[in-house]
Design a protein around this motif. Structure first.
Motif, mmCIF file in Angstrom:
data_model
loop_
_atom_site.group_PDB
_atom_site.id
_atom_site.type_symbol
_atom_site.label_atom_id
_atom_site.label_comp_id
_atom_site.label_asym_id
_atom_site.label_seq_id
_atom_site.Cartn_x
_atom_site.Cartn_y
_atom_site.Cartn_z
ATOM 1 N N VAL A 24 1.581 6.697 -6.909
ATOM 2 C CA VAL A 24 0.528 7.637 -7.309
ATOM 3 C C VAL A 24 0.985 9.074 -7.063
ATOM 4 O O VAL A 24 0.793 9.959 -7.911
ATOM 5 C CB VAL A 24 -0.793 7.335 -6.568
ATOM 6 C CG1 VAL A 24 -1.806 8.449 -6.770
ATOM 7 C CG2 VAL A 24 -1.359 6.003 -7.028
ATOM 8 N N LEU A 25 1.604 9.313 -5.913
ATOM 9 C CA LEU A 25 2.090 10.663 -5.612
ATOM 10 C C LEU A 25 3.145 11.089 -6.627
ATOM 11 O O LEU A 25 3.137 12.239 -7.094
ATOM 12 C CB LEU A 25 2.640 10.729 -4.195
ATOM 13 C CG LEU A 25 3.192 12.089 -3.781
ATOM 14 C CD1 LEU A 25 2.104 13.159 -3.834
ATOM 15 C CD2 LEU A 25 3.804 12.002 -2.395
ATOM 16 N N SER A 26 4.031 10.198 -6.992
ATOM 17 C CA SER A 26 5.058 10.527 -7.991
ATOM 18 C C SER A 26 4.422 10.891 -9.332
ATOM 19 O O SER A 26 4.854 11.843 -10.002
ATOM 20 C CB SER A 26 6.010 9.345 -8.185
ATOM 21 O OG SER A 26 6.769 9.130 -7.036
ATOM 22 N N GLN A 27 3.405 10.143 -9.716
ATOM 23 C CA GLN A 27 2.706 10.443 -10.965
ATOM 24 C C GLN A 27 2.016 11.799 -10.893
ATOM 25 O O GLN A 27 2.037 12.572 -11.866
ATOM 26 C CB GLN A 27 1.688 9.345 -11.276
ATOM 27 C CG GLN A 27 2.316 8.017 -11.655
ATOM 28 C CD GLN A 27 1.283 6.911 -11.770
ATOM 29 O OE1 GLN A 27 0.129 7.170 -12.103
ATOM 30 N NE2 GLN A 27 1.694 5.686 -11.490
ATOM 31 N N THR A 70 -0.110 12.943 4.886
ATOM 32 C CA THR A 70 0.925 12.391 5.760
ATOM 33 C C THR A 70 0.602 12.706 7.216
ATOM 34 O O THR A 70 0.682 11.833 8.084
ATOM 35 C CB THR A 70 2.313 12.951 5.379
ATOM 36 O OG1 THR A 70 2.602 12.581 4.032
ATOM 37 C CG2 THR A 70 3.396 12.429 6.295
ATOM 38 N N LEU A 71 0.222 13.938 7.483
ATOM 39 C CA LEU A 71 -0.156 14.328 8.840
ATOM 40 C C LEU A 71 -1.376 13.545 9.304
ATOM 41 O O LEU A 71 -1.416 13.025 10.423
ATOM 42 C CB LEU A 71 -0.434 15.829 8.907
ATOM 43 C CG LEU A 71 -0.899 16.368 10.264
ATOM 44 C CD1 LEU A 71 0.147 16.112 11.346
ATOM 45 C CD2 LEU A 71 -1.205 17.850 10.152
ATOM 46 N N GLU A 72 -2.370 13.417 8.441
ATOM 47 C CA GLU A 72 -3.591 12.681 8.792
ATOM 48 C C GLU A 72 -3.272 11.226 9.123
ATOM 49 O O GLU A 72 -3.771 10.682 10.109
ATOM 50 C CB GLU A 72 -4.590 12.756 7.630
ATOM 51 C CG GLU A 72 -5.932 12.102 7.897
ATOM 52 C CD GLU A 72 -5.964 10.624 7.580
ATOM 53 O OE1 GLU A 72 -6.774 9.909 8.184
ATOM 54 O OE2 GLU A 72 -5.178 10.172 6.725
ATOM 55 N N SER A 73 -2.432 10.597 8.336
ATOM 56 C CA SER A 73 -2.067 9.201 8.588
ATOM 57 C C SER A 73 -1.342 9.056 9.922
ATOM 58 O O SER A 73 -1.603 8.116 10.684
ATOM 59 C CB SER A 73 -1.173 8.668 7.468
ATOM 60 O OG SER A 73 -1.874 8.609 6.262
ATOM 61 N N GLY A 74 -0.437 9.970 10.195
ATOM 62 C CA GLY A 74 0.295 9.925 11.462
ATOM 63 C C GLY A 74 -0.625 10.121 12.657
ATOM 64 O O GLY A 74 -0.523 9.403 13.661
ATOM 65 N N LEU A 75 -1.529 11.085 12.550
ATOM 66 C CA LEU A 75 -2.474 11.322 13.641
ATOM 67 C C LEU A 75 -3.418 10.148 13.826
ATOM 68 O O LEU A 75 -3.735 9.768 14.958
ATOM 69 C CB LEU A 75 -3.265 12.605 13.388
ATOM 70 C CG LEU A 75 -2.471 13.901 13.524
ATOM 71 C CD1 LEU A 75 -3.335 15.091 13.105
ATOM 72 C CD2 LEU A 75 -1.942 14.085 14.929
ATOM 73 N N ALA A 76 -3.862 9.539 12.727
ATOM 74 C CA ALA A 76 -4.745 8.371 12.816
ATOM 75 C C ALA A 76 -4.035 7.230 13.530
ATOM 76 O O ALA A 76 -4.616 6.576 14.408
ATOM 77 C CB ALA A 76 -5.201 7.940 11.428
ATOM 78 N N THR A 125 0.829 -1.209 0.000
ATOM 79 C CA THR A 125 0.000 0.000 0.000
ATOM 80 C C THR A 125 0.860 1.255 0.000
ATOM 81 O O THR A 125 0.577 2.212 -0.737
ATOM 82 C CB THR A 125 -0.949 -0.006 1.214
ATOM 83 O OG1 THR A 125 -1.765 -1.176 1.147
ATOM 84 C CG2 THR A 125 -1.818 1.227 1.256
ATOM 85 N N VAL A 126 1.910 1.268 0.797
ATOM 86 C CA VAL A 126 2.820 2.424 0.843
ATOM 87 C C VAL A 126 3.479 2.612 -0.517
ATOM 88 O O VAL A 126 3.572 3.747 -1.021
ATOM 89 C CB VAL A 126 3.868 2.253 1.958
ATOM 90 C CG1 VAL A 126 4.982 3.289 1.838
ATOM 91 C CG2 VAL A 126 3.214 2.354 3.331
ATOM 92 N N LYS A 127 3.911 1.532 -1.119
ATOM 93 C CA LYS A 127 4.564 1.611 -2.438
ATOM 94 C C LYS A 127 3.603 2.166 -3.488
ATOM 95 O O LYS A 127 3.971 3.016 -4.298
ATOM 96 C CB LYS A 127 5.064 0.226 -2.846
ATOM 97 C CG LYS A 127 5.900 0.221 -4.084
ATOM 98 C CD LYS A 127 6.445 -1.174 -4.371
ATOM 99 C CE LYS A 127 7.263 -1.189 -5.640
ATOM 100 N NZ LYS A 127 7.800 -2.517 -5.921
ATOM 101 N N GLU A 128 2.343 1.691 -3.461
ATOM 102 C CA GLU A 128 1.345 2.186 -4.410
ATOM 103 C C GLU A 128 1.045 3.663 -4.182
ATOM 104 O O GLU A 128 0.921 4.434 -5.145
ATOM 105 C CB GLU A 128 0.062 1.364 -4.301
ATOM 106 C CG GLU A 128 0.201 -0.040 -4.856
ATOM 107 C CD GLU A 128 -1.014 -0.915 -4.575
ATOM 108 O OE1 GLU A 128 -1.971 -0.460 -3.919
ATOM 109 O OE2 GLU A 128 -0.990 -2.074 -5.023
ATOM 110 N N ALA A 129 0.941 4.057 -2.928
ATOM 111 C CA ALA A 129 0.683 5.470 -2.623
ATOM 112 C C ALA A 129 1.837 6.342 -3.095
ATOM 113 O O ALA A 129 1.624 7.430 -3.663
ATOM 114 C CB ALA A 129 0.448 5.656 -1.128
ATOM 115 N N ASP A 130 3.058 5.890 -2.882
ATOM 116 C CA ASP A 130 4.225 6.640 -3.355
ATOM 117 C C ASP A 130 4.228 6.765 -4.878
ATOM 118 O O ASP A 130 4.564 7.809 -5.423
ATOM 119 C CB ASP A 130 5.519 5.971 -2.881
ATOM 120 C CG ASP A 130 5.779 6.157 -1.400
ATOM 121 O OD1 ASP A 130 5.134 7.040 -0.775
ATOM 122 O OD2 ASP A 130 6.624 5.414 -0.858
#
Length: 114
Positions: free
Chosen positions: A42-45, A72-78, A35-40
């Motif tokens: 998508v962000l790169s694209q 990133t902040l939301e994920s950390g807070l969650a 999931t982290v790899k896919e998110a990275d």
């Protein structure tokens, strides 16, 4: 003052522990790592597209970067909230179990000696 020091120490502990858990998950948990790899990816694209369109839409790159920071902040807070709730749940479960055991022992009749 003592409570303030304890709260600060606890907050630092939670922050460090959540970071450690996510680091371990990044290595040990295949689904999380994927999931982290896919998110990275998508962000790169998104960043690439925003750079290509920067001349026509100068605000796009800034928006993508702001979105990245916010998510990133939301994920950390969650993760922090979930960890804190886990601690609360653990305390509650322990208390309920102690109450249950106390009730069981109150109703227990020791065998009488002959």
């Amino acid at each position: 003052m003592f409570n303030s020091i304890l709260n600060q120490a606890f907050n630092e502990y939670v922050f460090d522990r959540v970071g450690n858990i996510l680091s371990v998950a990044g290595v040990a948990d295949e689904k999380y790592r994927k999931t982290v790899k896919e998110a990275d990816s998508v962000l790169s694209q998104l960043m690439e597209s925003a750079r290509e369109l920067e001349a026509q839409h100068p605000e796009l790159l800034r928006l993508v970067m702001a979105y990245e920071a916010a998510t990133t902040l939301e994920s950390g807070l969650a993760a922090e909230i979930v960890y804190r709730e886990g601690i609360r749940d653990s305390c509650g479960v322990r208390q309920e179990f102690a109450n249950f055991m106390q009730k069981q022992m109150q109703g227990y009749q020791y065998p009488s000696a002959y």
